[in-house]
Motif scaffolding. Structure first.
Motif: not given
Lengths: 114, 113
Positions: B36, B38, B41-44, B46
């Motif tokens: 993943y 990332q 400030g963002k989510g992980p 895929l």
């Protein structure tokens, strides 16, 4: 269109308070999760729900209670907040219960307990 | 108990160079290994994933190499670009775990232009 959205993005609160974080996904997925990312960026699963049924409950204090009103929503309620609860909380979703399916993450909620 | 160990903790690479991040796992029952990415400030999200029945998987500039006997897998980013600067997480899962991902500690990659 945001696929997995969390509110609020930032949450600052005092010790002892109760707070909730909301999550919604518009991907039509069956499974939703809560992950916690600590200050060292370590990601750990907390809960997983499949079609509103709790399927994973890691060793999490019972002050944390997830609630899934429907399969598109998974909220996290935290009672009696402690300093150690400060972290970024991520909601995620995936299709089905397969162990090899892609998880889609929200943008996170940064919780700061003072 | 950290079931997936990731190294290095941080990495600085020149633009155009190769970034290599390594992970080792303990549980031989793991049979799904995603990476993943990332951004701050963002989510992980895929990036690429592999099953242990293959030794390598390539998607564009990103390649996973998998060594089942050594219980290790690695991410190679060819022709690294400043836009690749992010935190990278390896992870693992297996059917008895359901859909629980066990993450490595993460590698902060910085690509210098």
């Amino acid at each position: 269109d945001t696929a997995v959205s969390q509110t609020p993005k930032y949450l600052v609160t005092q010790m002892g308070n109760d707070k909730s974080i909301k999550c919604e996904q518009n991907l039509g997925h069956d499974t939703m999760y809560w992950y916690k990312q600590d200050s060292k960026k370590f990601l750990k699963i907390m809960f997983s729900y499949n079609n509103k049924e709790l399927i994973i409950n890691e060793t999490v204090p019972n002050r944390f209670s997830p609630k899934s009103p429907d399969k598109a929503h998974l909220n996290l309620h935290i009672n009696s907040l402690e300093l150690g609860d400060s972290a970024v909380y991520f909601c995620a979703s995936s299709q089905g219960r397969g162990w090899d399916t892609e998880a889609f993450f929200g943008q996170g909620t940064r919780l700061t307990v003072v | 108990q950290q079931q997936v160990k990731q190294s290095p903790q941080s990495l600085i690479v020149q633009k155009g160079g190769i970034s290599i991040i390594n992970c080792a796992y303990e549980n031989t029952a793991f049979d799904y290994f995603p990476w993943y990415q990332q951004f701050p400030g963002k989510g992980p999200a895929l990036l690429i994933a592999i099953r242990p029945d293959v030794s390598e998987k390539k998607e564009g500039r990103f390649t996973i190499s998998f060594n089942k006997s050594a219980k290790q897998f690695s991410l190679h980013i060819m022709d690294s670009q400043p836009g690749d600067s992010a935190t990278y997480f390896c992870a693992a899962s297996w059917v008895e775990y359901g859909n629980k991902l066990v993450f490595g500690a993460g590698t902060i990659l910085r690509v210098k232009s």
